[in-house]
Design a protein around this motif. Structure first.
Motif, mmCIF file in Angstrom:
data_model
loop_
_atom_site.group_PDB
_atom_site.id
_atom_site.type_symbol
_atom_site.label_atom_id
_atom_site.label_comp_id
_atom_site.label_asym_id
_atom_site.label_seq_id
_atom_site.Cartn_x
_atom_site.Cartn_y
_atom_site.Cartn_z
ATOM 1 N N THR A 131 0.729 -1.160 -0.108
ATOM 2 C CA THR A 131 -0.178 0.206 0.141
ATOM 3 C C THR A 131 1.062 1.294 0.048
ATOM 4 O OG1 THR A 131 -0.234 -0.309 2.354
ATOM 5 C CG2 THR A 131 -1.985 -1.069 1.240
ATOM 6 N N ILE A 132 2.097 1.139 0.707
ATOM 7 C CA ILE A 132 2.918 2.290 0.796
ATOM 8 C C ILE A 132 3.422 2.387 -0.930
ATOM 9 C CG2 ILE A 132 5.146 3.215 1.506
ATOM 10 C CD1 ILE A 132 4.667 1.553 4.001
ATOM 11 N N TYR A 133 3.943 1.378 -1.575
ATOM 12 C CA TYR A 133 4.257 1.541 -2.852
ATOM 13 C C TYR A 133 3.212 2.207 -3.892
ATOM 14 C CZ TYR A 133 6.962 0.202 -6.962
ATOM 15 O OH TYR A 133 7.480 0.304 -8.359
ATOM 16 N N ASP A 134 1.929 1.568 -3.531
ATOM 17 C CA ASP A 134 0.894 2.072 -4.346
ATOM 18 C C ASP A 134 0.571 3.522 -4.279
ATOM 19 O OD1 ASP A 134 -1.688 1.420 -5.857
ATOM 20 O OD2 ASP A 134 -2.675 2.329 -3.963
ATOM 21 N N LEU A 135 0.470 4.300 -2.897
ATOM 22 C CA LEU A 135 0.239 5.318 -2.796
ATOM 23 C C LEU A 135 1.379 6.289 -3.191
ATOM 24 C CD1 LEU A 135 -1.475 5.063 0.844
ATOM 25 C CD2 LEU A 135 -2.464 5.990 -1.348
ATOM 26 N N ARG A 136 2.716 5.853 -3.264
ATOM 27 C CA ARG A 136 3.639 6.605 -3.648
ATOM 28 C C ARG A 136 3.548 6.683 -5.240
ATOM 29 N NH1 ARG A 136 8.573 3.993 0.075
ATOM 30 N NH2 ARG A 136 8.306 5.731 1.561
ATOM 31 N N GLY A 137 3.068 5.824 -5.827
ATOM 32 C CA GLY A 137 2.850 5.810 -7.259
ATOM 33 C C GLY A 137 1.637 6.776 -7.748
ATOM 34 N N LEU A 138 0.966 7.216 -6.757
ATOM 35 C CA LEU A 138 -0.269 7.983 -6.964
ATOM 36 C C LEU A 138 0.282 9.514 -6.505
ATOM 37 C CD1 LEU A 138 -3.373 6.241 -5.852
ATOM 38 C CD2 LEU A 138 -2.609 6.574 -8.346
ATOM 39 N N ALA A 139 1.533 9.658 -6.213
ATOM 40 C CA ALA A 139 2.164 10.925 -5.832
ATOM 41 C C ALA A 139 1.647 11.351 -4.314
ATOM 42 C CB ALA A 139 1.735 11.976 -6.920
ATOM 43 N N ALA A 140 1.549 10.294 -3.526
ATOM 44 C CA ALA A 140 0.976 10.741 -2.252
ATOM 45 C C ALA A 140 2.163 11.851 -1.484
ATOM 46 C CB ALA A 140 0.710 9.443 -1.263
ATOM 47 N N LYS A 141 3.364 11.568 -1.867
ATOM 48 C CA LYS A 141 4.361 12.467 -1.271
ATOM 49 C C LYS A 141 4.278 13.710 -1.612
ATOM 50 C CE LYS A 141 8.279 12.023 1.225
ATOM 51 N NZ LYS A 141 8.504 11.468 2.358
ATOM 52 N N LYS A 142 3.649 14.052 -2.947
ATOM 53 C CA LYS A 142 3.521 15.322 -3.439
ATOM 54 C C LYS A 142 2.457 16.245 -2.474
ATOM 55 C CE LYS A 142 3.747 18.486 -6.713
ATOM 56 N NZ LYS A 142 5.179 19.529 -6.953
ATOM 57 N N PHE A 143 1.517 15.414 -2.120
ATOM 58 C CA PHE A 143 0.399 16.038 -1.527
ATOM 59 C C PHE A 143 0.494 16.106 0.076
ATOM 60 C CE2 PHE A 143 -1.731 14.312 -5.206
ATOM 61 C CZ PHE A 143 -2.072 15.330 -5.798
ATOM 62 N N TYR A 144 1.350 15.165 0.588
ATOM 63 C CA TYR A 144 1.479 14.977 1.866
ATOM 64 C C TYR A 144 2.898 14.655 2.248
ATOM 65 C CZ TYR A 144 1.047 13.715 6.860
ATOM 66 O OH TYR A 144 1.124 13.496 8.433
ATOM 67 N N GLY A 145 3.917 15.897 2.393
ATOM 68 C CA GLY A 145 5.335 15.599 2.383
ATOM 69 C C GLY A 145 6.003 14.709 3.430
ATOM 70 N N LYS A 146 5.121 14.276 4.595
ATOM 71 C CA LYS A 146 5.545 13.323 5.510
ATOM 72 C C LYS A 146 5.398 12.001 5.346
ATOM 73 C CE LYS A 146 5.025 16.907 9.098
ATOM 74 N NZ LYS A 146 4.409 17.222 10.545
ATOM 75 N N PHE A 147 4.661 11.814 4.128
ATOM 76 C CA PHE A 147 4.037 10.492 3.736
ATOM 77 C C PHE A 147 5.032 9.314 4.012
ATOM 78 C CE2 PHE A 147 3.209 7.047 0.902
ATOM 79 C CZ PHE A 147 2.245 6.348 1.533
#
Length: 723
Positions: A131-147
Motif C-alpha cells: 500500500t505504501i508503494y501504491d500510494l507513492r505511485g499516486l504521488a502521495a508524497k507530493k500532497f503530503y510531504g511526511k508520507f
C-alpha cells in the motif's frame, strides 16, 4: 521561482490545491483552478489531458509523470475499456476513493457521493508495504510531504482521504459531499438506474449509471447482499487521539508499533500496579495526532468505573448509558501517559467530528464479512452491476492492521470486475470470477501476497500468488442475478384486473387485519395498522406468537431498534414449531424499502390458520387461492402455493422465556428439501417453484444448454445427469 509563482494565478491556485488540508478547501481551490484554466471537470473523458496542457507549471509536471505512468498500464487500454460505463460510488472513505481512481483510469464516468461534508477521522491506519508503494505511485508524497518518511508505515485516515480526493479530482471524478443516498430509482422507459438522494433536487440525482459500488462501511449492506458473523472471545478496544503540536519534545517520544502482553509481561504488570489498568496490548502512532489503540480487559474497566454494570451481552455492556465517559477519558489518558514513559508534554485530547474528546470504546468480538462481493440487478432489461468494497465487505481486525490493505485489494478486484463488465463479458461469468477472487481476500497477509510491488495492477494474478479465477462457476452464482419479476412490473398496471379475478380481496384483507390487531392489542410498541409496513420491526410477529404461546418469548427484553434479531426470532419459532417457512430473510424484512403486501398476506394467513387449530378460514383462504391463481396465470415469479400446515394438537408444555442471545444465528439451519437443487442456497417461499420432487429458485430453473428460463411442463429432465 517565487517570482514565477507569484506572476501566475494558476500556479498559485495549484499550490493552494496541493497544500489544502480540509475537504472543503480542496474542493474550493480545485473549482477555482478549473475556472481560471477554463477546463470543465464534467468533461471527464478529456479533462485530465486539457488540464495538463493548460497548467504548464514545473511543480505539476512531477505529478503528471506519476499519474501518466499509472494510466499507461495495459490493463486500462488507454481509458477505452470502460468508456461507455457510468459508475456511482457511495462513500468517500479511503476504499471508495481508491476504487473511484481505478474506475476513472479505466475510462468510466465516475460520481462519488459522500454524506459528510468534511474529513474528520483522526485514527491512524497501518500500511502494508504494497500500500505504501501504491500510494507513492499516486504521488502521495507530493500532497503530503511526511508520507511514510523513514521507517514510518502509517497515515491518518483524514490525510489519506485528502490525498485520494485530490487524485480523484485531477482524473475527472465528480465528488459530491453533503449528499445522502436514499435508495434506487428503478429504470423507466426513458431512463436507466438512478439514485434517490437528499436533498431531493441535487443534480447527481439525474445521473444514470450501470455500475454501483457501495463503500459506505458500517454494518449495513444493500439489498441482495448478506453478511456472516464470526464470533470470538469478548474483546474491548479503546482508541484515543491527543493533539500533536510537533514540538522537539514530542518528536523524541518513541512510537509503539505494537506490544502484546505475551511478549512483554513486565510492561503490562507495571502498568497494572501503577495505574490499575489491565491491557492485552497497545499501539502508539505519531501522525497528525498522537494516536493510541489498546485492548482492555473487562474486569479492569469495571474496577476503574469505566463500565458501570456488568452484562453478558456486549451491546448492553458498552451501551452509552452504561459507560462513564469521564472515567473512560481518565483510563485512556493514564494508559497513554504510562506507555510513553510520561514523556509527552501537555497531553490534551484532540476533538472528533462532534467537537468532543476523540476517545472511543468499541467491541470487536464479532467480525463481519459479506457472503458475496457482487451481484447484478435487472429491471426492464437494464442491468446494474453492484459491488462492495471496504469495511462492509470484510470488517478489519485492527490488531493485524488488515483494514486498508485488504480494502485496497478489494478496490483493485472490483475495478477488474468492472473492466470485465465494460468489455461485454456475460454477466454471470463476471460475477463468478469476482466471487472466485473474493474467496482469497480474508486469507491475505503481507507474507502470502506477491512481493513484486512494481508489477501490481488491478489484474488479480499480479497480486495473489495462487489465484484460480474459475474456482466459482457461473451456475453457483445464479442467485446473485436478481431479475425483477413480471409481478413487480405489473403490480400497479394490472391492479384492476387483479381485483376482478380475485373477487373481493379487500374484505379478506379486512378480516385478516382485524384478527392481527385483536391478537396484538395491548403490547407495548406494537401497533398494527396494515398488512405490510407494521411488521417491519418484528415486534408484531413476536406479539402474535406470545399471544398463542405465552412465555416462549420474553417480550420485555426485545428492542424495537433490533429488528433483524426480532424477525429472526419469530421466523425461527414459526418454522421450527409450526412448519411455516419464512417468506424472506430477516434482513430483508427489516430493511427492505417496501414490504410486499401480498407476500405478507400469504405468510400471515398461514400463521392465522396454524394458531386457530382448525380448518383454514374460508374467506382468507379463498382470497389466497385466488391470489395464487392470478400469479400462476401471469407467471408471477414471486409466489408459490401455500404449504399445508397441520392443525396443532393440545398445547405443549411451554419452555422458559427466550431472551435475546447475542449468539443467535441469523441463518437458521435448513434441511435439504429447502435448498435449491441447482445452487444449493436456501429458497424462500415466495421465490421458489417445485417440480420433479425438487425445489428451485425461479432464476435457477434454466436450460442447461442455452440458459433460457424454463416453464413448468415445457422442459425435459435428465434423471441421470440432473440437468
Amino acid at each position: 521561482m517565487a517570482n514565477q509563482d507569484s506572476t501566475s494565478p494558476s500556479h498559485a491556485l495549484f499550490d493552494q490545491f496541493v497544500q489544502a488540508q480540509t475537504c472543503k478547501e480542496v474542493q474550493r481551490t480545485f473549482s477555482e483552478l478549473c475556472h481560471h484554466l477554463q477546463v470543465d471537470p464534467r468533461d471527464y473523458q478529456s479533462f485530465y489531458t486539457k488540464l495538463k496542457e493548460r497548467l504548464n507549471y514545473w511543480k505539476a509536471k512531477s505529478l503528471w509523470v506519476k499519474l501518466d505512468k499509472r494510466a499507461q498500464h495495459q490493463d486500462y487500454q488507454q481509458g477505452e475499456v470502460c468508456a461507455k460505463n457510468k459508475c456511482l460510488v457511495l462513500g468517500a472513505g479511503p476504499c471508495g476513493l481508491r476504487t473511484a481512481i481505478e474506475l476513472a483510469l479505466l475510462g468510466a464516468h465516475v460520481v462519488v457521493l459522500e454524506k459528510r461534508d468534511s474529513f474528520s477521522r483522526n485514527n491512524v491506519l497501518h500500511l502494508w508495504p504494497y500500500t505504501i508503494y501504491d500510494l507513492r505511485g499516486l504521488a502521495a508524497k507530493k500532497f503530503y510531504g511526511k508520507f511514510c518518511t523513514g521507517a514510518l508505515d502509517h497515515i491518518s485516515i483524514r490525510q489519506l482521504q485528502l490525498i485520494l480526493l485530490k487524485v480523484c479530482l485531477l482524473l475527472g471524478v465528480e465528488v459530491q459531499t453533503g449528499v445522502e443516498f436514499k435508495g434506487f430509482v428503478e429504470p423507466s422507459g426513458a431512463t436507466g438506474w438512478m439514485a434517490k438522494l437528499f436533498p431531493d433536487n441535487h443534480p447527481a440525482g439525474k445521473f444514470q449509471f450501470d455500475v454501483f459500488i457501495y463503500a459506505g462501511g458500517g454494518s449495513f449492506v444493500p439489498y441482495g447482499f448478506k453478511r456472516k458473523e464470526l464470533r470470538g472471545k469478548l474483546a474491548i478496544g479503546i482508541t484515543c487521539n491527543f493533539i500533536n503540536r510537533h514540538t522537539a519534545a514530542e518528536a523524541q517520544v518513541a512510537e509503539i508499533s505494537g506490544v502484546a502482553r505475551i511478549y512483554n509481561q513486565k510492561f503490562f504488570q507495571d502498568l497494572l500496579t501503577e495505574t490499575g489498568i489491565d491491557l492485552e496490548n497497545i499501539v502508539y502512532y505519531k501522525d497528525d495526532t498522537h494516536y493510541f489503540v489498546m485492548t482492555a480487559k473487562k474486569k479492569s474497566l469495571l474496577k476503574m468505573g469505566v463500565i458501570k454494570q456488568d452484562f453478558s451481552d456486549a451491546d448492553k455492556l458498552l451501551a452509552q448509558v452504561n459507560v462513564d465517559q469521564e472515567a473512560l477519558l481518565r483510563y485512556a489518558y493514564d494508559a497513554a501517559q504510562f506507555s510513553t514513559g510520561h514523556c509527552l508534554p501537555d497531553m490534551q485530547f484532540a476533538q472528533n467530528h462532534a467537537g468532543q474528546p476523540d476517545v472511543a470504546m468499541f467491541d470487536f468480538t464479532c467480525m463481519h464479512r459479506a457472503e458475496n462481493a457482487s451481484l447484478v440487478r435487472e429491471r426492464k432489461g437494464q442491468k446494474l452491476l453492484m459491488g462492495l468494497v471496504g469495511d462492509c465487505l470484510v470488517e478489519p481486525f485492527w490488531p493485524l492492521g488488515t483494514g486498508i490493505a485488504r480494502g485496497f485489494l478489494a478496490a483493485f478486484d472490483t475495478a477488474w470486475m468492472v473492466r470485465s463488465w465494460g468489455k461485454g463479458r456475460p454477466h454471470m461469468e463476471v460475477l463468478a470470477e469476482r466471487e472466485s477472487i473474493y474467496q482469497l481476500l480474508s486469507q491475505t497477509t503481507p507474507e502470502n501476497t506477491s512481493k513484486k510491488y512494481s508489477a501490481f495492477s488491478i489484474d488479480p494474478a499480479t497480486r495473489y500468488q495462487h489465484v484460480n479465477l474459475n474456482s466459482v462457476k457461473a451456475i453457483q452464482v445464479k442467485n446473485l442475478n436478481i431479475i425483477y419479476s413480471f409481478y413487480f412490473y405489473s403490480q400497479r398496471r394490472h391492479k384492476a384486473t387483479f381485483i376482478t379475478r380475485s373477487g373481493n380481496p379487500s374484505r379478506a384483507n379486512t378480516v385478516l387485519l382485524k384478527w392481527c390487531q385483536q391478537h396484538t392489542a395491548g403490547y407495548d410498541r406494537v401497533k398494527v395498522n396494515d398488512l405490510n409496513q407494521s411488521w417491519r420491526s418484528g415486534l408484531a410477529l413476536c406479539a402474535l406468537i406470545d399471544t398463542f404461546r405465552p412465555r416462549v418469548i420474553d417480550m420485555s427484553s426485545l428492542e424495537e431498534s433490533n429488528a433483524v434479531y426480532n424477525n429472526q426470532l419469530a421466523f425461527n419459532f414459526l418454522e421450527r414449531e409450526l412448519g411455516i417457512p419464512p417468506i424472506m430473510s430477516a434482513n430483508e424484512m427489516s430493511f427492505k424499502g417496501q414490504i410486499d403486501k401480498l407476500s405478507m398476506v400469504h405468510y400471515l394467513t398461514q400463521i392465522h390458520d396454524a394458531f386457530n387449530e382448525r380448518a383454514p378460514t374460508k374467506g382468507i383462504t379463498c382470497f389466497c387461492a385466488m391470489l395464487l391463481n392470478y400469479c400462476k396465470n401471469y407467471r408471477c415469479s414471486q409466489f408459490l402455493s401455500p404449504q399445508p400446515v397441520a392443525p396443532l394438537s393440545a398445547p405443549k408444555v411451554t419452555p422458559d422465556p427466550v431472551k435475546p442471545d447475542p449468539e443467535l444465528s441469523l441463518t437458521p439451519g435448513i434441511s435439504s428439501n429447502e435448498e435449491c437443487y441447482f445452487c444449493c442456497q436456501r429458497v424462500y417461499v415466495l421465490e421458489r417453484i417445485s417440480t420433479e420432487g425438487k425445489l428451485f429458485h425461479r432464476s435457477c430453473f434454466t436450460c442447461h444448454q442455452c440458459g433460457t428460463t424454463l416453464r413448468l411442463g415445457g422442459y425435459t429432465f435428465n434423471q441421470h445427469t440432473g440437468e
